[in-house]
Design a protein around this motif. Structure first.
Motif, PDB file in Angstrom:
ATOM      1  N   GLN A  59       9.395   0.017  -5.358  1.00 58.84           N
ATOM      2  CA  GLN A  59       9.635   0.371  -4.376  1.00 58.84           C
ATOM      3  C   GLN A  59       8.571  -0.178  -3.367  1.00 58.84           C
ATOM      4  N   VAL A  60       8.580  -0.412  -2.310  1.00 58.83           N
ATOM      5  CA  VAL A  60       7.398  -0.838  -1.266  1.00 58.83           C
ATOM      6  C   VAL A  60       7.376   0.643  -0.672  1.00 58.83           C
ATOM      7  N   LEU A  61       6.147   1.029  -0.594  1.00 57.71           N
ATOM      8  CA  LEU A  61       5.540   1.974   0.182  1.00 57.71           C
ATOM      9  C   LEU A  61       4.901   1.505   1.554  1.00 57.71           C
ATOM     10  N   ILE A  62       4.362   0.595   1.535  1.00 63.65           N
ATOM     11  CA  ILE A  62       3.805  -0.030   3.043  1.00 63.65           C
ATOM     12  C   ILE A  62       3.991  -1.419   2.805  1.00 63.65           C
ATOM     13  N   SER A  63       4.684  -2.190   3.916  1.00 61.51           N
ATOM     14  CA  SER A  63       4.864  -3.475   3.949  1.00 61.51           C
ATOM     15  C   SER A  63       3.592  -4.293   4.832  1.00 61.51           C
ATOM     16  N   GLU A  64       3.244  -5.322   4.440  1.00 64.11           N
ATOM     17  CA  GLU A  64       2.105  -6.211   4.908  1.00 64.11           C
ATOM     18  C   GLU A  64       2.801  -6.625   6.234  1.00 64.11           C
ATOM     19  N   ASP A  65       2.063  -6.505   7.552  1.00 60.53           N
ATOM     20  CA  ASP A  65       2.467  -6.796   8.744  1.00 60.53           C
ATOM     21  C   ASP A  65       3.254  -5.759   9.655  1.00 60.53           C
ATOM     22  N   ASP A  66       3.723  -4.604   8.837  1.00 65.76           N
ATOM     23  CA  ASP A  66       4.304  -3.723   9.488  1.00 65.76           C
ATOM     24  C   ASP A  66       3.623  -3.045  10.622  1.00 65.76           C
ATOM     25  N   ALA A  67       4.063  -2.390  11.679  1.00 66.49           N
ATOM     26  CA  ALA A  67       3.150  -1.835  12.450  1.00 66.49           C
ATOM     27  C   ALA A  67       3.686  -0.243  12.270  1.00 66.49           C
ATOM     28  N   SER A  68       2.804   0.591  11.592  1.00 64.92           N
ATOM     29  CA  SER A  68       3.183   1.891  11.528  1.00 64.92           C
ATOM     30  C   SER A  68       1.958   2.890  11.757  1.00 64.92           C
ATOM     31  N   ASP A  69       1.797   4.192  12.168  1.00 63.41           N
ATOM     32  CA  ASP A  69       1.070   5.007  12.257  1.00 63.41           C
ATOM     33  C   ASP A  69       0.434   6.100  11.256  1.00 63.41           C
ATOM     34  N   PHE A  70       0.831   5.831   9.905  1.00 66.29           N
ATOM     35  CA  PHE A  70       0.662   6.709   8.992  1.00 66.29           C
ATOM     36  C   PHE A  70       0.130   6.281   7.705  1.00 66.29           C
ATOM     37  N   LEU A  75      -0.273  11.329  -4.782  1.00 62.84           N
ATOM     38  CA  LEU A  75      -0.312  12.509  -5.599  1.00 62.84           C
ATOM     39  C   LEU A  75      -0.179  12.236  -7.218  1.00 62.84           C
ATOM     40  N   SER A  76       0.621  11.297  -7.428  1.00 63.53           N
ATOM     41  CA  SER A  76       0.915  10.848  -8.724  1.00 63.53           C
ATOM     42  C   SER A  76       1.631   9.399  -8.783  1.00 63.53           C
ATOM     43  N   GLY A  77       1.309   8.853  -9.829  1.00 61.74           N
ATOM     44  CA  GLY A  77       1.796   7.401 -10.086  1.00 61.74           C
ATOM     45  C   GLY A  77       0.800   6.361 -10.077  1.00 61.74           C
ATOM     46  N   THR A  78       0.891   5.024 -10.046  1.00 60.51           N
ATOM     47  CA  THR A  78       0.299   4.016  -9.741  1.00 60.51           C
ATOM     48  C   THR A  78       0.938   2.965  -8.863  1.00 60.51           C
ATOM     49  N   VAL A  79       0.201   2.516  -7.849  1.00 58.84           N
ATOM     50  CA  VAL A  79       0.428   1.498  -6.914  1.00 58.84           C
ATOM     51  C   VAL A  79       0.085   0.192  -6.896  1.00 58.84           C
ATOM     52  N   ASP A  80       0.492  -0.927  -6.574  1.00 53.31           N
ATOM     53  CA  ASP A  80      -0.207  -2.140  -6.571  1.00 53.31           C
ATOM     54  C   ASP A  80      -0.247  -2.580  -5.107  1.00 53.31           C
ATOM     55  N   VAL A  81      -1.524  -2.937  -4.752  1.00 55.78           N
ATOM     56  CA  VAL A  81      -1.881  -3.504  -3.562  1.00 55.78           C
ATOM     57  C   VAL A  81      -1.881  -5.073  -3.677  1.00 55.78           C
ATOM     58  N   VAL A  82      -0.829  -5.497  -2.696  1.00 52.79           N
ATOM     59  CA  VAL A  82      -1.082  -7.101  -2.887  1.00 52.79           C
ATOM     60  C   VAL A  82      -0.985  -7.617  -1.136  1.00 52.79           C
ATOM     61  N   THR A  99      -1.428 -12.121  -3.816  1.00 51.43           N
ATOM     62  CA  THR A  99      -2.695 -11.876  -4.676  1.00 51.43           C
ATOM     63  C   THR A  99      -3.037 -10.321  -4.679  1.00 51.43           C
ATOM     64  N   ARG A 100      -3.214 -10.020  -6.046  1.00 48.54           N
ATOM     65  CA  ARG A 100      -3.349  -8.435  -6.216  1.00 48.54           C
ATOM     66  C   ARG A 100      -4.823  -8.184  -5.774  1.00 48.54           C
ATOM     67  N   LEU A 101      -4.841  -7.097  -4.805  1.00 44.47           N
ATOM     68  CA  LEU A 101      -6.197  -6.741  -4.352  1.00 44.47           C
ATOM     69  C   LEU A 101      -6.722  -5.647  -5.222  1.00 44.47           C
ATOM     70  N   ALA A 102      -5.562  -4.552  -5.484  1.00 45.34           N
ATOM     71  CA  ALA A 102      -6.149  -3.476  -6.307  1.00 45.34           C
ATOM     72  C   ALA A 102      -4.896  -2.864  -6.939  1.00 45.34           C
ATOM     73  N   VAL A 103      -5.215  -1.990  -8.026  1.00 42.22           N
ATOM     74  CA  VAL A 103      -4.158  -1.100  -8.471  1.00 42.22           C
ATOM     75  C   VAL A 103      -4.824   0.412  -8.281  1.00 42.22           C
ATOM     76  N   CYS A 125       1.895  -2.306  -0.289  1.00 39.29           N
ATOM     77  CA  CYS A 125       1.496  -1.280  -1.419  1.00 39.29           C
ATOM     78  C   CYS A 125       2.955  -1.308  -2.032  1.00 39.29           C
ATOM     79  N   ILE A 126       3.030  -1.439  -3.342  1.00 41.23           N
ATOM     80  CA  ILE A 126       4.396  -1.399  -4.265  1.00 41.23           C
ATOM     81  C   ILE A 126       4.168  -0.488  -5.600  1.00 41.23           C
TER      82      ILE A 126
END
Length: 181
Positions: A59-70, A75-82, A99-103, A125-126
């Motif tokens: 699941q996508v938590l944050i989508s590249e190019d989206d405009a949002s203010d949060f 708290l738990s788990g692992t996220v891929d930043v691409v 391209t993976r930027l971070a885990v 962030c996925i």
């Protein structure tokens, strides 16, 4: 809070309600760069203006190019930043298009820049595993500054320190890459 709840629901994230007792996440209090200097009482005040969400793997938590203010605090788990590669189609999910930027793992924060400046998201962030995160919106920070100025100021200082460290790391990577040419 209704607006953020609708955004999170539209993204397919499960709303678990307000973050109660943020201080009861002991590893978070000890290991999170954002939370390390907060007392348990201050952490609970911060948690009172946050929502807890759950995401499933993929699941996508944050989508590249989206405009949002949060922003989110894992708290738990692992996220891929691409980040999409230059020239990659926005809608295509072709292999090698990012391209993976971070885990990131428990205690990491993500999305601070867009929360503060309102600009589109730099990366996506996925969830790699099941993830629980605390969501903080810009209006929540404003409420903290008014109702609990010490906690609000501490939060802004910590976010500034995180962003400064990321800028320093990025600058070092650029210098290293320039030296390799």
């Amino acid at each position: 809070m209704k607006d953020i709840e609708e955004q999170l629901l539209a993204a397919g994230l499960e709303n678990l309600g307000p973050v109660e007792h943020l201080s009861h996440w002991p590893r978070l209090m000890q290991e999170s760069p954002l939370m390390q200097d907060f007392t348990p009482a201050e952490a609970d005040i911060l948690g009172s203006v946050m929502l807890r969400v759950r995401a499933q793997p993929g699941q996508v938590l944050i989508s590249e190019d989206d405009a949002s203010d949060f922003m989110m605090l894992l708290l738990s788990g692992t996220v891929d930043v691409v980040k999409r590669k230059v020239g990659a189609d926005v809608d295509a999910e072709e292999p090698g298009g990012t391209t993976r930027l971070a885990v990131l793992k428990d205690g990491a924060s993500l999305g601070e820049m867009s929360m503060l400046d309102g600009e589109p998201r730099y990366a996506s962030c996925i969830a790699l595993t099941e993830v629980e995160a605390a969501v903080l919106v810009r209006s929540g920070v404003a409420r903290l500054i008014v109702s609990h100025p010490t906690v609000g100021a501490k939060l802004l200082v910590k976010i500034t320190q995180l962003l400064a460290q990321r800028l320093r790391n990025t600058s070092n990577q650029v210098i290293r890459l320039l030296k390799e040419q």
